[in-house]
Write a protein that holds these residues in place. Structure first.
Motif, PDB file in Angstrom:
ATOM      1  N   ALA A   5      43.928  27.458  36.079  1.00 41.49           N
ATOM      2  CA  ALA A   5      42.960  28.385  35.486  1.00 41.49           C
ATOM      3  C   ALA A   5      43.692  29.283  34.494  1.00 41.49           C
ATOM      4  O   ALA A   5      44.821  29.707  34.750  1.00 41.49           O
ATOM      5  CB  ALA A   5      42.284  29.227  36.567  1.00 41.49           C
ATOM      6  N   ASN A   6      43.039  29.536  33.350  1.00 41.57           N
ATOM      7  CA  ASN A   6      43.617  30.447  32.357  1.00 41.57           C
ATOM      8  C   ASN A   6      42.514  31.337  31.793  1.00 41.57           C
ATOM      9  O   ASN A   6      41.334  31.130  32.077  1.00 41.57           O
ATOM     10  CB  ASN A   6      44.374  29.694  31.262  1.00 41.57           C
ATOM     11  CG  ASN A   6      43.475  28.835  30.394  1.00 41.57           C
ATOM     12  OD1 ASN A   6      42.262  28.814  30.533  1.00 41.57           O
ATOM     13  ND2 ASN A   6      44.075  28.098  29.485  1.00 41.57           N
ATOM     14  N   CYS A   7      42.914  32.332  31.004  1.00 40.92           N
ATOM     15  CA  CYS A   7      41.929  33.257  30.439  1.00 40.92           C
ATOM     16  C   CYS A   7      42.354  33.689  29.039  1.00 40.92           C
ATOM     17  O   CYS A   7      43.507  34.055  28.812  1.00 40.92           O
ATOM     18  CB  CYS A   7      41.784  34.495  31.319  1.00 40.92           C
ATOM     19  SG  CYS A   7      40.495  35.634  30.755  1.00 40.92           S
ATOM     20  N   VAL A   8      41.393  33.645  28.132  1.00 40.76           N
ATOM     21  CA  VAL A   8      41.573  34.203  26.793  1.00 40.76           C
ATOM     22  C   VAL A   8      41.055  35.634  26.851  1.00 40.76           C
ATOM     23  O   VAL A   8      39.871  35.871  27.086  1.00 40.76           O
ATOM     24  CB  VAL A   8      40.815  33.375  25.736  1.00 40.76           C
ATOM     25  CG1 VAL A   8      40.820  34.078  24.392  1.00 40.76           C
ATOM     26  CG2 VAL A   8      41.432  31.990  25.617  1.00 40.76           C
ATOM     27  N   ILE A  56      39.142  42.218  33.523  1.00 41.75           N
ATOM     28  CA  ILE A  56      37.867  42.724  34.033  1.00 41.75           C
ATOM     29  C   ILE A  56      36.767  41.718  33.684  1.00 41.75           C
ATOM     30  O   ILE A  56      36.655  41.294  32.537  1.00 41.75           O
ATOM     31  CB  ILE A  56      37.530  44.094  33.398  1.00 41.75           C
ATOM     32  CG1 ILE A  56      38.691  45.073  33.567  1.00 41.75           C
ATOM     33  CG2 ILE A  56      36.222  44.661  33.949  1.00 41.75           C
ATOM     34  CD1 ILE A  56      39.030  45.436  34.978  1.00 41.75           C
ATOM     35  N   THR A  57      35.978  41.352  34.662  1.00 40.32           N
ATOM     36  CA  THR A  57      34.839  40.438  34.541  1.00 40.32           C
ATOM     37  C   THR A  57      35.114  39.190  33.692  1.00 40.32           C
ATOM     38  O   THR A  57      34.449  38.940  32.685  1.00 40.32           O
ATOM     39  CB  THR A  57      33.568  41.161  34.025  1.00 40.32           C
ATOM     40  OG1 THR A  57      33.825  41.715  32.731  1.00 40.32           O
ATOM     41  CG2 THR A  57      33.113  42.243  34.967  1.00 40.32           C
ATOM     42  N   PRO A  58      36.086  38.378  34.110  1.00 43.78           N
ATOM     43  CA  PRO A  58      36.304  37.125  33.388  1.00 43.78           C
ATOM     44  C   PRO A  58      35.100  36.200  33.555  1.00 43.78           C
ATOM     45  O   PRO A  58      34.515  36.110  34.633  1.00 43.78           O
ATOM     46  CB  PRO A  58      37.554  36.547  34.047  1.00 43.78           C
ATOM     47  CG  PRO A  58      37.611  37.170  35.401  1.00 43.78           C
ATOM     48  CD  PRO A  58      36.981  38.527  35.260  1.00 43.78           C
ATOM     49  N   LEU A  80      41.417  21.979  34.163  1.00 37.95           N
ATOM     50  CA  LEU A  80      41.651  23.317  33.635  1.00 37.95           C
ATOM     51  C   LEU A  80      40.337  24.093  33.595  1.00 37.95           C
ATOM     52  O   LEU A  80      39.355  23.639  33.011  1.00 37.95           O
ATOM     53  CB  LEU A  80      42.234  23.205  32.219  1.00 37.95           C
ATOM     54  CG  LEU A  80      42.404  24.493  31.423  1.00 37.95           C
ATOM     55  CD1 LEU A  80      43.393  25.429  32.092  1.00 37.95           C
ATOM     56  CD2 LEU A  80      42.865  24.159  30.006  1.00 37.95           C
ATOM     57  N   PHE A  81      40.330  25.267  34.225  1.00 30.51           N
ATOM     58  CA  PHE A  81      39.189  26.178  34.198  1.00 30.51           C
ATOM     59  C   PHE A  81      39.552  27.316  33.246  1.00 30.51           C
ATOM     60  O   PHE A  81      40.480  28.075  33.521  1.00 30.51           O
ATOM     61  CB  PHE A  81      38.912  26.739  35.595  1.00 30.51           C
ATOM     62  CG  PHE A  81      38.570  25.680  36.602  1.00 30.51           C
ATOM     63  CD1 PHE A  81      37.253  25.283  36.787  1.00 30.51           C
ATOM     64  CD2 PHE A  81      39.564  25.065  37.356  1.00 30.51           C
ATOM     65  CE1 PHE A  81      36.937  24.305  37.715  1.00 30.51           C
ATOM     66  CE2 PHE A  81      39.259  24.084  38.277  1.00 30.51           C
ATOM     67  CZ  PHE A  81      37.945  23.699  38.455  1.00 30.51           C
ATOM     68  N   SER A  82      38.840  27.423  32.113  1.00 28.89           N
ATOM     69  CA  SER A  82      39.166  28.433  31.097  1.00 28.89           C
ATOM     70  C   SER A  82      38.137  29.550  31.098  1.00 28.89           C
ATOM     71  O   SER A  82      36.933  29.310  30.951  1.00 28.89           O
ATOM     72  CB  SER A  82      39.237  27.782  29.708  1.00 28.89           C
ATOM     73  OG  SER A  82      40.283  26.850  29.661  1.00 28.89           O
ATOM     74  N   PHE A  83      38.636  30.765  31.229  1.00 28.50           N
ATOM     75  CA  PHE A  83      37.806  31.968  31.282  1.00 28.50           C
ATOM     76  C   PHE A  83      37.977  32.768  29.995  1.00 28.50           C
ATOM     77  O   PHE A  83      38.936  32.580  29.244  1.00 28.50           O
ATOM     78  CB  PHE A  83      38.220  32.833  32.474  1.00 28.50           C
ATOM     79  CG  PHE A  83      37.866  32.259  33.811  1.00 28.50           C
ATOM     80  CD1 PHE A  83      36.762  32.708  34.511  1.00 28.50           C
ATOM     81  CD2 PHE A  83      38.655  31.269  34.390  1.00 28.50           C
ATOM     82  CE1 PHE A  83      36.438  32.188  35.762  1.00 28.50           C
ATOM     83  CE2 PHE A  83      38.344  30.739  35.635  1.00 28.50           C
ATOM     84  CZ  PHE A  83      37.234  31.201  36.318  1.00 28.50           C
ATOM     85  N   PHE A  84      37.066  33.710  29.792  1.00 28.91           N
ATOM     86  CA  PHE A  84      37.092  34.628  28.657  1.00 28.91           C
ATOM     87  C   PHE A  84      36.852  36.030  29.192  1.00 28.91           C
ATOM     88  O   PHE A  84      35.994  36.241  30.055  1.00 28.91           O
ATOM     89  CB  PHE A  84      35.991  34.251  27.659  1.00 28.91           C
ATOM     90  CG  PHE A  84      35.880  35.191  26.499  1.00 28.91           C
ATOM     91  CD1 PHE A  84      36.746  35.087  25.415  1.00 28.91           C
ATOM     92  CD2 PHE A  84      34.909  36.190  26.479  1.00 28.91           C
ATOM     93  CE1 PHE A  84      36.653  35.955  24.347  1.00 28.91           C
ATOM     94  CE2 PHE A  84      34.813  37.061  25.411  1.00 28.91           C
ATOM     95  CZ  PHE A  84      35.682  36.945  24.350  1.00 28.91           C
ATOM     96  N   ALA A  85      37.605  37.002  28.689  1.00 25.91           N
ATOM     97  CA  ALA A  85      37.421  38.406  29.088  1.00 25.91           C
ATOM     98  C   ALA A  85      37.664  39.297  27.875  1.00 25.91           C
ATOM     99  O   ALA A  85      38.424  38.942  26.968  1.00 25.91           O
ATOM    100  CB  ALA A  85      38.374  38.779  30.218  1.00 25.91           C
ATOM    101  N   GLU A  86      37.017  40.460  27.891  1.00 23.80           N
ATOM    102  CA  GLU A  86      37.166  41.419  26.789  1.00 23.80           C
ATOM    103  C   GLU A  86      37.730  42.763  27.234  1.00 23.80           C
ATOM    104  O   GLU A  86      37.939  43.629  26.400  1.00 23.80           O
ATOM    105  CB  GLU A  86      35.816  41.634  26.105  1.00 23.80           C
ATOM    106  CG  GLU A  86      35.290  40.391  25.419  1.00 23.80           C
ATOM    107  CD  GLU A  86      33.947  40.606  24.752  1.00 23.80           C
ATOM    108  OE1 GLU A  86      33.891  40.466  23.515  1.00 23.80           O
ATOM    109  OE2 GLU A  86      32.967  40.907  25.477  1.00 23.80           O
ATOM    110  N   HIS A 124      36.104  27.292  20.959  1.00 27.80           N
ATOM    111  CA  HIS A 124      34.930  27.516  21.802  1.00 27.80           C
ATOM    112  C   HIS A 124      34.980  28.894  22.461  1.00 27.80           C
ATOM    113  O   HIS A 124      34.003  29.639  22.424  1.00 27.80           O
ATOM    114  CB  HIS A 124      34.815  26.433  22.877  1.00 27.80           C
ATOM    115  CG  HIS A 124      33.678  26.693  23.806  1.00 27.80           C
ATOM    116  ND1 HIS A 124      32.371  26.464  23.437  1.00 27.80           N
ATOM    117  CD2 HIS A 124      33.632  27.217  25.053  1.00 27.80           C
ATOM    118  CE1 HIS A 124      31.575  26.818  24.433  1.00 27.80           C
ATOM    119  NE2 HIS A 124      32.322  27.283  25.422  1.00 27.80           N
ATOM    120  N   LEU A 125      36.102  29.230  23.051  1.00 28.41           N
ATOM    121  CA  LEU A 125      36.195  30.486  23.796  1.00 28.41           C
ATOM    122  C   LEU A 125      36.002  31.708  22.905  1.00 28.41           C
ATOM    123  O   LEU A 125      35.429  32.711  23.332  1.00 28.41           O
ATOM    124  CB  LEU A 125      37.523  30.571  24.527  1.00 28.41           C
ATOM    125  CG  LEU A 125      37.680  29.562  25.671  1.00 28.41           C
ATOM    126  CD1 LEU A 125      39.125  29.463  26.105  1.00 28.41           C
ATOM    127  CD2 LEU A 125      36.797  29.925  26.839  1.00 28.41           C
TER     128      LEU A 125
END
Length: 152
Positions: A5-8, A56-58, A80-86, A124-125
């Motif tokens: 799992a990763n996060c942008v 916070i809140t991915p 791969l599970f890709s998350f997005f957070a701001e 996409h993300l």
């Protein structure tokens, strides 16, 4: 099958990237799931371990299968599970145990060195709505052979 799992993370029009020492490629921070762990728990834990901050809140925005093939045979496969957070809490480290952290302007992300399929994921993300489902086929040295994707 290995699960990752990763996060942008974006903040003030910038994206946090991790430069891995093995190829000097930029990646979204993240890592391997532990036994019994959910993708959400993994991304929270791995992101903090690699950056020093809590996301916070991915939001889950992409699920991808990565297939490594050699001479037409699959040698490894991972999901791969890709998350997005701001938003995030804490102070971003300058250097991670996994490499060097960089804040890059969003428009500069696509010119950074990275695995060929990661350009599609970042596109996409950062710019698209919906959920992306994709499969990336690579050689053992990460030359992109093929990709398939659809958004819902």
């Amino acid at each position: 099958m290995q699960r990752v799992a990763n996060c942008v993370l974006t903040y003030n029009e910038r994206v946090l990237l991790l430069q891995k020492p093995s190829r000097n490629w930029m990646v979204a921070p993240g890592g391997k799931m532990e036994h019994g762990e959910t993708p959400l728990a993994t991304v929270r834990r791995e992101f903090k371990e690699e950056t020093g901050v809590q996301i916070i809140t991915p939001e889950l925005k992409a699920v991808s299968t990565v297939v490594i093939q050699e001479e037409g045979q699959t040698t490894s496969e991972w999901m791969l599970f890709s998350f997005f957070a701001e938003n995030y809490k804490g102070n971003v480290w300058e250097r991670s145990p996994e490499g060097i952290l960089h804040w890059k302007n969003q428009e500069d992300v696509f010119s950074q060195p990275m695995a060929p399929g990661d350009h599609d994921l970042f596109q996409h993300l950062l710019k698209n709505e919906g959920m992306l489902f994709s499969t990336f086929y690579y050689t053992p040295d990460f030359q992109l052979l093929d990709l398939k994707h659809e958004t819902v």
